[in-house]
Write an enzyme that holds these catalytic residues in place. Structure first.
Site, PDB file in Angstrom:
ATOM      1  CB  CYS A   2      -6.944  -5.613   5.266  1.00 53.42           C
ATOM      2  SG  CYS A   2      -7.002  -6.742   3.873  1.00 53.42           S
ATOM      3  NE  ARG A  27      -3.101  -2.048   8.187  1.00 52.52           N
ATOM      4  CZ  ARG A  27      -2.134  -2.364   9.042  1.00 52.52           C
ATOM      5  NH1 ARG A  27      -1.430  -1.417   9.604  1.00 52.52           N
ATOM      6  NH2 ARG A  27      -1.894  -3.612   9.341  1.00 52.52           N
ATOM      7  CD1 TRP A  76      -3.199  -4.202  -1.511  1.00 55.42           C
ATOM      8  CD2 TRP A  76      -2.648  -6.230  -0.784  1.00 55.42           C
ATOM      9  NE1 TRP A  76      -2.186  -4.669  -2.309  1.00 55.42           N
ATOM     10  CE2 TRP A  76      -1.818  -5.916  -1.894  1.00 55.42           C
ATOM     11  CE3 TRP A  76      -2.476  -7.474  -0.168  1.00 55.42           C
ATOM     12  CZ2 TRP A  76      -0.852  -6.786  -2.391  1.00 55.42           C
ATOM     13  CZ3 TRP A  76      -1.512  -8.340  -0.653  1.00 55.42           C
ATOM     14  CH2 TRP A  76      -0.710  -7.985  -1.761  1.00 55.42           C
ATOM     15  CG  ASN A 100      -4.324  -7.119   8.407  1.00 58.80           C
ATOM     16  OD1 ASN A 100      -3.936  -7.456   7.294  1.00 58.80           O
ATOM     17  ND2 ASN A 100      -3.542  -6.524   9.288  1.00 58.80           N
ATOM     18  N   GLY A 101      -4.963 -10.367   7.149  1.00 56.25           N
ATOM     19  CA  GLY A 101      -4.085 -11.533   7.231  1.00 56.25           C
ATOM     20  C   GLY A 101      -4.479 -12.566   6.198  1.00 56.25           C
ATOM     21  CD  GLU A 485      14.367   2.546  -3.873  1.00 57.79           C
ATOM     22  OE1 GLU A 485      14.179   1.329  -3.744  1.00 57.79           O
ATOM     23  OE2 GLU A 485      13.497   3.396  -3.586  1.00 57.79           O
ATOM     24  CE  LYS A 489      10.555   4.809  -4.333  1.00 52.12           C
ATOM     25  NZ  LYS A 489      10.743   3.466  -3.994  1.00 52.12           N
ATOM     26  CD  GLU A 492       7.117   1.770  -5.608  1.00 50.16           C
ATOM     27  OE1 GLU A 492       6.351   1.092  -4.926  1.00 50.16           O
ATOM     28  OE2 GLU A 492       8.143   2.305  -5.147  1.00 50.16           O
ATOM     29  CG  HIS A 508      28.335 -12.475 -18.086  1.00 50.57           C
ATOM     30  ND1 HIS A 508      29.397 -13.173 -18.624  1.00 50.57           N
ATOM     31  CD2 HIS A 508      28.881 -11.469 -17.360  1.00 50.57           C
ATOM     32  CE1 HIS A 508      30.535 -12.634 -18.209  1.00 50.57           C
ATOM     33  NE2 HIS A 508      30.253 -11.587 -17.453  1.00 50.57           N
ATOM     34  CE  LYS A 609       4.666   4.606   3.091  1.00 52.88           C
ATOM     35  NZ  LYS A 609       5.788   4.745   2.144  1.00 52.88           N
TER      36      LYS A 609
HETATM   37  C1  F6R Z   1       8.424   0.866  -2.419  1.00 53.29           C
HETATM   38  C2  F6R Z   1       8.254   0.655  -0.993  1.00 53.29           C
HETATM   39  C3  F6R Z   1       8.164  -0.750  -0.527  1.00 53.29           C
HETATM   40  C4  F6R Z   1       8.533  -0.871   0.968  1.00 53.29           C
HETATM   41  C5  F6R Z   1       8.347  -2.320   1.450  1.00 53.29           C
HETATM   42  C6  F6R Z   1       8.762  -2.470   2.889  1.00 53.29           C
HETATM   43  O1  F6R Z   1       8.553   2.221  -2.735  1.00 53.29           O
HETATM   44  O2  F6R Z   1       8.153   1.584  -0.236  1.00 53.29           O
HETATM   45  O3  F6R Z   1       8.955  -1.583  -1.296  1.00 53.29           O
HETATM   46  O4  F6R Z   1       9.865  -0.492   1.138  1.00 53.29           O
HETATM   47  O5  F6R Z   1       7.011  -2.694   1.311  1.00 53.29           O
HETATM   48  O6  F6R Z   1       8.014  -1.643   3.714  1.00 53.29           O
HETATM   49  P1  F6R Z   1       8.542  -1.207   5.120  1.00 53.29           P
HETATM   50  O7  F6R Z   1       9.726  -0.325   4.908  1.00 53.29           O
HETATM   51  O8  F6R Z   1       7.399  -0.502   5.759  1.00 53.29           O
HETATM   52  O9  F6R Z   1       8.932  -2.460   5.852  1.00 53.29           O
END
Ligand code: F6R
Length: 614
Positions: A2, A27, A76, A100-101, A485, A489, A492, A508, A609
């Site tokens: 948030c 956020r 959020w 926020n929290g 990774e 991607k 998500e 396995h 984000k």
């Molecule tokens: C996925 C992504 C997230 C962040 C994770 C940590 O593409 O970007 O998995 O890597 O939320 O965020 P930070 O790096 O800001 O601690």
């Protein structure tokens, strides 16, 4: 998570709040709302589900919203679905709050508020907190006392912005664990979740400390300690850095632009740390000897940053002989054994605000370990909480999927591993210089890779046409981390169910899921793993899998023979950086699959984000 933004001053407060929230939508954007004090002194709330645009439309339809003091929120969802009713602000005609929290004891507080006669309109934990504040204000008649008493009853994490109808030009703020700061403007003052909301140019602010309460008026900010100590003023901090203009640079999405930014992000991160062709971290204040003396080095991080951390741990072990391990930050406190005072804990984070990573860092400090932050955001909570902060210079990353920051983090950690290996006497100057050269050449190699984007577009079209569902990503050694990774991607941003497996582990159990047409994306950038990867490809191909291989190169055509299609990302092999080249190719692949599916790439559903709740 948030985002919180409040403004009090001579400007149109609602307009200022909308502008601030716009910068905080990363956020969370499940719903948005604003509370303002009308010219008649009444608290007026408008809020709705959906993005900020929906709130703006509702405000425009509602006529005059002029006000000199307003408080807004972009959500959020944690407690309760993203509905109008659950949108913030919450409260009563006396008090409105944004949060926020997570309030962990909200169920108990809710029961007590119900017994006190409060009627809940939402399913949120926030509304219970608002009622607790309201109740104390009703009894004590003083906002600071009400906030102090309420804070003593709340468990969990919170940053609150609070408006009291009786104080029409004042914003109140308090926080525990979740971040919040007070911004100073020439005309008025504000309360914001982070610096991004304070706009471009020089930003003047006070960080709000744990338990501190701020009373913000148009021309002054007074702070109150958590106990009944006297109020005080604080020095203004200046974040000189001008926020980069947040545009898409001519690309259709921020994500694509940020992938294109990777070469520059690498130059800005690496080049100042390479002097006379050798790694040099002296300007970072990092104590390399202390790091080398650590019996163990732990990396903590989440999501994409955790994949960078795992690659960092791998480099530390290989180049510097350090006993390094990477732990998902939210699991760190269950780790056994915990680090001790001789160990070093390195938190890796793009935002520097991720609550799980911050909590892990704090736990590490409590256990006496030395702490280092590797962040992309100077002055962030994680940077401030660590003994030493080393910054990647990737610039602002707007799209939710991390791309350029991942590449910058991995390259920085590789360079650091090289510096440590040299200091430890495991790598001679010639070898260190060779590794630095290889890292320095990565930006140009990435540019050449991006020139071949059409080949990746063709593969993504073919994948989109034929993908029958669950997709396996496989790799060995560091490639298993790149596979993890890349699977993240694809799920998500393109919503393709995907999971990664160390290729040798498939047999396995998980290979039972492979049948005719099952998509398998194989990652093969590490030459030493090539022979075994070929065996894994043959194992899945012989069971009908449709294998798409992303490799560094394929000199003898063996990978091509074992796959339906191969993309070779490198022109000449370069073992230290080839995994990053392949990772970047797979970022583009996921991006183009998501485009075929017309997904909302920069802001995928359910994600934000910056994840500031544990
Ligand atoms: C996925 C992504 C997230 C962040 C994770 C940590 O593409 O970007 O998995 O890597 O939320 O965020 P930070 O790096 O800001 O601690």
């Amino acid at each position: 998570m948030c985002g919180i933004f409040g403004y009090t001053g001579a400007q149109n407060a609602v307009r200022e709040v909308i502008a601030g929230l716009r910068a905080l939508e990363y956020r969370g954007s499940d719903s948005a709302g604003v509370a303002r004090i009308s010219p008649e002194g009444a608290l007026i709330v408008q809020k709705c589900a959906g993005r900020l645009d929906a709130l703006e439309q509702a405000l425009a339809a509602g006529g005059d919203v002029s006000s000199r003091c307003a408080l807004g929120h972009t959500r959020w969802a944690t407690h309760g679905a993203p509905t109008d009713a659950n949108a913030h602000p919450h409260g009563t005609p006396r008090v409105q709050i944004v949060h926020n929290g997570i309030i962990e004891n909200s169920a108990a507080l809710r029961r007590r508020c119900l017994a006190d006669g409060y009627v809940f309109a939402s399913e949120t934990d926030t509304e219970a907190a608002a009622f607790v504040i309201d109740r104390y204000y009703r009894i004590l008649g003083d906002p600071i006392l009400a906030l102090r008493h309420a804070a003593a009853e709340l468990r969990g994490s919170y940053a609150f912005g609070v408006l009291f109808a009786d104080f029409p030009d004042r914003l109140f703020a308090l926080r525990h664990e979740s971040p919040l700061l007070i911004g100073r403007r020439r005309e008025g003052n504000c309360v914001a979740s982070d610096l991004a909301a304070l706009g471009e140019g020089e930003r003047r602010y006070h960080p709000l400390e744990q338990g501190e309460i701020a009373c913000v008026t148009p021309d002054d900010v007074l702070f109150y300690p958590p106990d009944d100590g006297a109020p005080y003023h604080k020095d203004v901090l200046v974040a000189a850095e001008t926020a980069a203009p947040i545009d898409k640079g001519g690309y259709p999405h921020h994500m694509r632009k940020e992938i294109a930014d990777e070469p520059q992000a690498l130059r800005d991160t690496l080049f100042p740390r390479i002097r006379d062709g050798l790694p040099d971290f002296s300007a970072d204040g990092l104590d390399l000897d202390r790091l080398l003396a650590s019996p163990r080095v732990w990396f903590v991080a989440c999501g994409t940053a955790c994949h960078a951390a795992r690659l960092g741990a791998s480099s530390f072990a290989r180049l510097a002989g350090i006993d390094a391990r990477a732990e998902v930050a939210s699991e760190f406190r269950s780790a056994c054994p915990m680090p001790d005072a001789r160990d070093t804990v390195i938190a890796v984070s793009q935002s520097g605000e991720t609550a799980d990573t911050l909590a892990a860092l704090r736990a590490a400090r409590e256990s006496g370990a030395r702490t280092v932050a590797v962040v992309n955001t100077k002055g962030s909570a994680i940077a401030r909480a660590a003994d030493c902060a080393v910054c990647t210079e990737a610039g602002v990353e707007v799209a939710v999927p991390g791309t350029k920051t991942f590449v910058a983090q991995v390259a920085l950690l590789r360079l650091l591993a090289c510096a440590l290996g040299r200091r430890a006497g495991r790598i001679g100057d010639d070898e260190a210089a060779r590794l630095c050269r290889e890292l320095s050449e990565l930006p140009d190699r990435l540019t050449r890779l991006f020139d071949r984007e059409e080949e990746i577009v063709a593969l993504s079209r073919r994948f989109h046409r034929t993908c029958s569902g669950f997709t396996f990503f496989i790799g060995r050694g560091e490639d298993s981390i790149i596979a993890a990774e890349s699977a993240l991607k694809l799920k998500e941003i393109a919503y393709v169910p995907s999971e990664s497996y160390p290729a040798g582990e498939l047999k396995h159990g998980s290979i039972a899921l492979i049948e005719r047409g099952t998509p398998v994306v194989a990652v093969c950038s590490v030459p030493s793993q090539r022979e075994k990867m070929l065996s894994s490809l043959r194992e899945v191909a012989s069971r009908g899998a449709s294998v798409l291989t992303f490799a560094a190169c394929d000199p003898d055509g063996a990978l091509r023979a074992a796959s339906e299609a191969v993309f070779c990302a490198a022109d000449d092999p370069a073992p230290l950086t080839d995994p990053l080249l392949v990772a970047a190719a797979l970022q583009l692949f996921a991006y183009h699959v998501a485009r075929q599916k017309e997904c909302e790439i920069d802001r995928p559903r359910n994600l934000a984000k910056s994840v500031t709740v544990e």
